[in-house]
Enzyme design. Structure first.
Site, PDB file in Angstrom:
ATOM      1  N   ASP A  66      -2.339   1.384   0.883  1.00 36.02           N
ATOM      2  CA  ASP A  66      -2.259   0.867   1.701  1.00 36.02           C
ATOM      3  C   ASP A  66      -0.592   0.942   1.720  1.00 36.02           C
ATOM      4  O   ASP A  66      -0.780  -0.124   0.818  1.00 36.02           O
ATOM      5  CB  ASP A  66      -3.513   0.798   2.578  1.00 36.02           C
TER       6      ASP A  66
HETATM    7  C1  BGC Z   1      -1.920   3.447   7.169  1.00 33.98           C
HETATM    8  C2  BGC Z   1      -2.837   4.399   6.983  1.00 33.98           C
HETATM    9  C3  BGC Z   1      -1.974   5.036   6.541  1.00 33.98           C
HETATM   10  C4  BGC Z   1      -0.217   4.759   5.894  1.00 33.98           C
HETATM   11  C5  BGC Z   1       0.659   5.493   5.165  1.00 33.98           C
HETATM   12  C6  BGC Z   1      -1.110   2.337   7.006  1.00 33.98           C
HETATM   13  O1  BGC Z   1      -0.360   1.303   7.928  1.00 33.98           O
HETATM   14  O2  BGC Z   1      -3.247   1.995   7.603  1.00 33.98           O
HETATM   15  O3  BGC Z   1      -4.135   4.394   7.617  1.00 33.98           O
HETATM   16  O4  BGC Z   1      -2.006   6.375   5.583  1.00 33.98           O
HETATM   17  O5  BGC Z   1      -0.044   3.656   6.735  1.00 33.98           O
HETATM   18  O6  BGC Z   1       1.704   6.097   6.527  1.00 33.98           O
END
Ligand code: BGC
Length: 774
Positions: free
Chosen positions: A316
């Site tokens: 993530d």
């Molecule tokens: C979130 C994810 C997301 C990623 C990309 C993160 O802050 O937890 O769910 O896919 O950002 O935007």
């Protein structure tokens, strides 16, 4: 937001070496000369040919190019309009262009648009040394141009087919916009309504999460294989237990038994992978002391060893760099080493893999074989998507214009919205409202609002197509002039003269509809709440309007279960409308005016009080079970202020019919070890309108080697029942339905007695008992 690369000496020197002219030449109009997207599914090489190609490439790649394939970069503003070239928005487009051209960036995310995609892809296939196509990913959470209900809302439909269809359309609109991978579905079981990301998943129940996880994966990926131009690679997230954040506070630590991990949080991931998902996103949280993005036991032993997962794991947003803040890694180099060895194949945004993999391999801290394995997984996924055969797959600007926001997609959004609405209470049959002959006051901060119909987590929804409640109501009413609208207050603040205008409107009307709740910003990432109540300004408005004494219906807009109180709780009608997307006003009008008899069920329990969180219907009984009938019984599992039940339990939802359950009947009260019994219930619709009833099968394992929940949903089925008709619903039971995760973490079934309910929701009805014998 964090910059795409960390400011280490390596990164800085690389940046200095870049030429700002590079971006200009890279972004010339030459994308016009690129081949047009094919009109059907792309032709792929055979898997043997792909495997050979991948090994040849790995043999040719430098260590920097290998690290590059594992390096995913984002647009720092992240939320891009269509066809704004993401490269222009990287803060240093020259650097990004140079990285792409040198084969040092294998994937990009949250920049979309067929034209922009083609421009970037042209660089990879025409200018890079090895011509490895770019992978484009995006946060397509509940629709793209057409916005569908937030996932929690859609979970209320208890309808896998619906979840499949909305994900399919999202994939269609995403793929035609140049995207290959969706960062969805979120399959985190959410049992603490303070946590803001409850809105992104399927709620508190394991089985519902599992079924919808599988349906959404199938919807994103389609039926014709990943190489289909309309397929999106699904990415179940966030692996794992992210939603168990202590205190419901976003990013917080998680700590749990093996039985809870394997019995509650892992199953939806298993279902998503079983349905074919070929990527997984690791999470931010630490789990029992080991951050999940550096957790080898989860990412390798479980995911690969036990589940045989063949795809790639993406971290993530900077989660591998966060191993430092967790106190689990010394520095960026250490963080990259730990994450890579644990099983994170692709690094999102931090740039740590690009920066440190070459050094880690040179020093022997990471074997080349592990890097090759991660690269092989990424390239195999690109091959499965058909990108080596047609790097421009799906990117067709003309088709993009036709597909995005097609009329059929909005019709589906309207249908999904109506099916997601949950009727909690309908005293005196205040609903449905009449289309004429009734003066209606629509009051509240969400009466005419369009800014909060999409809900959180939309990036590319068409803001020109957002149907407010007022618009939906007027379109449904034969005499739109019978509607009077008053805002009453802001979402979180009083409005000068707001309450008095609302009171006047209420006094002039036959029925009051209050549109109250949370704005979109109350839920989603980093939007944890301490109390899950309505803001005081709205509560005051409800109180003042209620005093006029007209029949009152509350339409709740919310991204989580709420604590209801005062005039809101006491209203004759309460309807949970969540955030329903582009067609919200029409979907709500369909239910409020009775075109659609409500059929949604709560995927999360509405507690009496916020302080009951975390709460789920399937909590353990404890050694001193509370007896809700005897609230005064002091030494039991209860609070001073309330019993530990739900005000509106999981699974609850009324229809406009009159649904009556008879007692459940078992074909035998003994289930033999390899045998089968049937559990049936007759359900009558004594009302005058057709209904769709969601029949729920709950079981309680009365005595087990590990204590079990007081009830667990083990199956459910939706049935349509005509007015006056009685339908018998039968479930077959074999011993597998009684499985639970035992002390060692393995699935187990134990002989003994079980309580069974066939009921319209958790917490209601009298159980029937049977025995499993070996
Ligand atoms: C979130 C994810 C997301 C990623 C990309 C993160 O802050 O937890 O769910 O896919 O950002 O935007």
């Amino acid at each position: 937001m964090t910059a795409a690369l960390s400011d280490t000496p390596n990164a800085m020197s690389r940046r200095r070496a870049l030429s700002s002219l590079a971006v200009l030449s890279a972004l010339g109009a030459s994308w016009f000369s690129a081949p047009r997207a094919k009109a059907g599914p792309v032709q792929t090489r055979s898997s043997a040919e792909h495997a050979a190609l991948i090994e040849t490439l790995i043999g040719q790649m430098t260590i920097d190019e290998k690290a590059g394939q594992l390096n995913l970069l984002a647009d720092p503003f992240r939320f891009r309009p269509y066809n704004v070239n993401p490269l222009d928005a990287f803060g240093d487009p020259a650097r990004t262009t140079d990285l792409i051209r040198r084969g040092l960036c294998g994937a990009l995310f949250n920049g979309v648009g067929a034209e922009a995609g083609r421009r970037i892809q042209r660089i990879t296939v025409e200018e890079t040394r090895l011509k490895i196509p770019m992978l484009f990913a995006a946060d397509i959470i509940h629709g793209m141009t057409t916005v569908f209900p937030v996932p929690l809302a859609e979970a209320s439909a208890f309808d896998e087919d619906l979840a499949y269809r909305t994900a399919r359309v999202a994939a269609l609109e995403g793929a035609v916009s140049g995207i290959h991978q969706a960062y969805a579905p979120m399959v985190d079981v959410a049992r603490d309504q303070r946590w803001g990301r409850v809105v992104e998943g399927a709620g508190e129940d394991v089985l519902l999460n599992q079924r919808l996880a599988a349906a959404r994966v199938r919807g994103f990926q389609g039926e014709r294989g990943l190489a289909d131009r309309d397929a999106l690679l699904a990415t179940p997230k966030h692996f794992v237990a992210y939603s168990a954040a202590q205190g419901g506070m976003e990013y917080n630590t998680t700590d749990m038994s093996e039985a809870t991990l394997r019995g509650v949080f892992l199953p939806p991931f298993w279902s998503a992978i079983d349905a074919g998902a070929l990527s997984v996103m690791s999470a931010f949280n630490d789990l029992n002391g080991v951050p999940t993005s550096g957790n080898r036991r989860m990412l390798t032993d479980v995911l690969r060893g036990e589940w045989d997962f063949k795809g790639f794991v993406v971290s993530d947003y900077t989660s591998e760099r966060e191993l430092i803040a967790h106190g689990f890694a010394e520095d960026g180099r250490d963080a990259a080493r730990i994450a890579l060895l644990a099983g994170v194949d692709m690094s999102m945004v931090s740039g740590l893999y690009l920066e440190h993999i070459p050094g880690l391999v040179a020093s022997g801290d990471v074997p080349m074989a592990r890097v090759d394995e991660a690269v092989r997984r990424v390239l195999a996924t690109k091959a499965a998507l058909g990108l080596f055969d047609d790097p421009y797959r799906g990117m067709d600007p003309e088709r993009e214009r036709v597909v995005r926001g097609a009329a059929a997609h909005y019709a589906l959004a309207r249908e999904a919205g109506a099916k997601s609405i949950v009727l909690l209470k309908n005293e005196g049959r205040v609903l449905p409202l009449r289309r004429e002959g009734q003066k209606i006051a629509l009051i509240g901060p969400f009466a005419s609002d369009v800014d909060n119909v999409f809900g959180p987590w939309t990036i590319w929804g068409d803001e020109g197509h957002r149907v407010s409640l007022e618009a939906g109501f007027r379109a449904a009413m034969r005499r739109p002039e019978d509607l009077v609208v008053a805002q009453g207050c802001e979402v979180e603040a009083a409005l000068s003269g707001g309450i008095s205008a609302a009171v006047v409107a209420a006094a002039q009307s036959d029925v009051v509809v209050l549109a109250l709740g949370e704005s979109a910003r109350f839920s989603g990432e980093a939007q944890s709440r301490v109390e899950i109540t309505l803001p005081p300004a709205q509560q005051a408005l409800a109180q003042a309007v209620a005093e006029i004494g007209k029949p009152m219906v509350v339409l709740l807009r919310n991204g989580r279960a709420l604590e209801l109180s005062g005039a809101v709780k006491d209203a004759a009608g309460i309807v949970v409308t969540w955030f329903l997307g582009s067609e919200m006003g029409n979907s709500v009008a369909d239910v409020v005016f009775g075109t659609h008899s409500p059929s949604g069920r709560l995927p999360v329990s509405f507690p009496h009080r916020s302080g009951q969180q975390p709460f789920s219907y399937d909590h353990k009984t404890t050694g001193r079970p509370a007896n809700p009938a005897l609230a005064s019984e002091e030494y039991t599992a209860r609070y001073r202020e309330t019993t530990n039940t739900a005000l509106y339990p999981f699974g609850h939802g009324l229809t406009y019919g009159e649904v009556r359950y008879s007692a459940a009947v078992l074909s035998s009260d003994t289930l033999t070890w390899n045998g089968e019994i049937e559990a049936s219930v007759a359900i009558q619709n004594a009302g005058t309108v057709p209904v769709v009833e969601t029949v729920q099968l709950y079981i309680h394992d009365r005595v087990a080697s590990l204590t079990q929940p007081g009830q667990r949903l083990r199956n459910y089925r939706k049935v349509a029942i005509a007015p006056g008709a009685t339908t018998t619903v039968t479930f077959r039971l074999r011993r597998a339905v009684l499985e639970f995760v035992g002390e060692t973490g393995a699935m187990t079934v134990e002989p003994g007695t079980f309580d069974l309910w066939l009921a319209p929701s958790a917490q209601v009805g009298t159980p029937t008992r049977f025995t499993l014998v070996r």
